[in-house]
Design a protein around this motif. Structure first.
Motif, PDB file in Angstrom:
ATOM      1  N   CYS A  28       0.810  -1.227   0.000  1.00  0.00           N
ATOM      2  CA  CYS A  28       0.000   0.000   0.000  1.00  0.00           C
ATOM      3  C   CYS A  28       0.840   1.271   0.000  1.00  0.00           C
ATOM      4  N   GLY A  29       2.150   1.134  -0.222  1.00  0.00           N
ATOM      5  CA  GLY A  29       3.003   2.292  -0.425  1.00  0.00           C
ATOM      6  C   GLY A  29       3.416   3.061   0.818  1.00  0.00           C
ATOM      7  N   VAL A  30       3.578   2.344   1.923  1.00  0.00           N
ATOM      8  CA  VAL A  30       4.031   2.982   3.168  1.00  0.00           C
ATOM      9  C   VAL A  30       5.134   2.130   3.804  1.00  0.00           C
ATOM     10  N   THR A  31       5.748   2.656   4.840  1.00  0.00           N
ATOM     11  CA  THR A  31       6.829   1.947   5.512  1.00  0.00           C
ATOM     12  C   THR A  31       6.297   0.981   6.578  1.00  0.00           C
ATOM     13  N   LYS A  32       7.194   0.121   7.031  1.00  0.00           N
ATOM     14  CA  LYS A  32       6.889  -0.792   8.134  1.00  0.00           C
ATOM     15  C   LYS A  32       6.460  -0.005   9.375  1.00  0.00           C
ATOM     16  N   ALA A  33       7.122   1.118   9.627  1.00  0.00           N
ATOM     17  CA  ALA A  33       6.801   1.939  10.798  1.00  0.00           C
ATOM     18  C   ALA A  33       5.365   2.459  10.733  1.00  0.00           C
ATOM     19  N   ILE A  34       4.919   2.831   9.550  1.00  0.00           N
ATOM     20  CA  ILE A  34       3.541   3.319   9.391  1.00  0.00           C
ATOM     21  C   ILE A  34       2.547   2.190   9.658  1.00  0.00           C
ATOM     22  N   ILE A  35       2.830   0.996   9.139  1.00  0.00           N
ATOM     23  CA  ILE A  35       1.950  -0.155   9.400  1.00  0.00           C
ATOM     24  C   ILE A  35       1.873  -0.403  10.905  1.00  0.00           C
ATOM     25  N   SER A  36       3.001  -0.340  11.576  1.00  0.00           N
ATOM     26  CA  SER A  36       3.031  -0.522  13.025  1.00  0.00           C
ATOM     27  C   SER A  36       2.159   0.517  13.728  1.00  0.00           C
ATOM     28  N   GLN A  37       2.242   1.768  13.280  1.00  0.00           N
ATOM     29  CA  GLN A  37       1.421   2.833  13.873  1.00  0.00           C
ATOM     30  C   GLN A  37      -0.063   2.578  13.628  1.00  0.00           C
ATOM     31  N   TRP A  38      -0.423   2.103  12.434  1.00  0.00           N
ATOM     32  CA  TRP A  38      -1.833   1.798  12.146  1.00  0.00           C
ATOM     33  C   TRP A  38      -2.327   0.676  13.046  1.00  0.00           C
ATOM     34  N   GLU A  39      -1.514  -0.384  13.162  1.00  0.00           N
ATOM     35  CA  GLU A  39      -1.927  -1.534  13.959  1.00  0.00           C
ATOM     36  C   GLU A  39      -2.030  -1.208  15.442  1.00  0.00           C
ATOM     37  N   SER A  40      -1.225  -0.290  15.915  1.00  0.00           N
ATOM     38  CA  SER A  40      -1.242   0.051  17.336  1.00  0.00           C
ATOM     39  C   SER A  40      -2.179   1.207  17.666  1.00  0.00           C
ATOM     40  N   GLY A  41      -2.736   1.854  16.639  1.00  0.00           N
ATOM     41  CA  GLY A  41      -3.685   2.940  16.874  1.00  0.00           C
ATOM     42  C   GLY A  41      -3.055   4.306  17.022  1.00  0.00           C
ATOM     43  N   ILE A  42      -1.761   4.416  16.780  1.00  0.00           N
ATOM     44  CA  ILE A  42      -1.084   5.709  16.897  1.00  0.00           C
ATOM     45  C   ILE A  42      -1.512   6.641  15.773  1.00  0.00           C
ATOM     46  N   SER A  43      -1.687   6.094  14.579  1.00  0.00           N
ATOM     47  CA  SER A  43      -2.154   6.885  13.444  1.00  0.00           C
ATOM     48  C   SER A  43      -3.180   6.072  12.663  1.00  0.00           C
ATOM     49  N   LYS A  44      -3.775   6.699  11.680  1.00  0.00           N
ATOM     50  CA  LYS A  44      -4.814   6.031  10.905  1.00  0.00           C
ATOM     51  C   LYS A  44      -4.524   6.159   9.415  1.00  0.00           C
ATOM     52  N   PRO A  45      -4.818   5.126   8.660  1.00  0.00           N
ATOM     53  CA  PRO A  45      -4.543   5.157   7.222  1.00  0.00           C
ATOM     54  C   PRO A  45      -5.569   5.978   6.457  1.00  0.00           C
ATOM     55  N   GLU A  46      -5.122   6.521   5.344  1.00  0.00           N
ATOM     56  CA  GLU A  46      -6.047   7.164   4.425  1.00  0.00           C
ATOM     57  C   GLU A  46      -6.786   6.063   3.670  1.00  0.00           C
ATOM     58  N   LEU A  47      -8.004   6.337   3.302  1.00  0.00           N
ATOM     59  CA  LEU A  47      -8.803   5.352   2.572  1.00  0.00           C
ATOM     60  C   LEU A  47      -8.106   4.928   1.289  1.00  0.00           C
ATOM     61  N   SER A  48      -7.430   5.845   0.623  1.00  0.00           N
ATOM     62  CA  SER A  48      -6.750   5.505  -0.636  1.00  0.00           C
ATOM     63  C   SER A  48      -5.705   4.408  -0.422  1.00  0.00           C
ATOM     64  N   LYS A  49      -5.052   4.404   0.725  1.00  0.00           N
ATOM     65  CA  LYS A  49      -4.057   3.365   1.027  1.00  0.00           C
ATOM     66  C   LYS A  49      -4.738   2.013   1.209  1.00  0.00           C
ATOM     67  N   LEU A  50      -5.889   2.011   1.853  1.00  0.00           N
ATOM     68  CA  LEU A  50      -6.608   0.757   2.061  1.00  0.00           C
ATOM     69  C   LEU A  50      -7.234   0.247   0.768  1.00  0.00           C
TER      70      LEU A  50
END
Length: 89
Positions: A28-50
């Motif tokens: 989906c065009g992001v880093t491992k760190a971003i995935i970690s943040q999404w999974e832990s609730g620190i940040s949220k993905p844009e719909l376009s990424k999903l």
């Protein structure tokens, strides 16, 4: 912060597909760190990424959002565009 269960479902999807956070990020065009943040609730993905991720993996965006599979096999979340996926009430 978004509802924790959504991040949990993203992690479940990743594990179900036998992907690492890095591999999921590449899809989906992001880093491992971003995935970690999404999974832990620190940040949220844009719909376009999903949507990009959905085009590569077999899962329901409705399930990812609500935890409930659609009964008729259609995914009503595919019709939504331009909003943050995890925006909620």
């Amino acid at each position: 912060m978004f509802h924790f269960a959504r991040g949990t479902r993203l992690a479940e999807l990743r594990c179900r597909c036998a992907l690492t956070q890095s591999q999921l990020g590449e899809l989906c065009g992001v880093t491992k760190a971003i995935i970690s943040q999404w999974e832990s609730g620190i940040s949220k993905p844009e719909l376009s990424k999903l949507i990009a991720l959905r085009s590569k993996l077999d899962f329901s965006l409705a399930w990812l959002l609500t935890g409930v599979e659609s009964k008729n096999g259609t995914d009503p979340m595919r019709e939504i565009q331009g909003e943050s996926f995890f925006d909620g009430p």
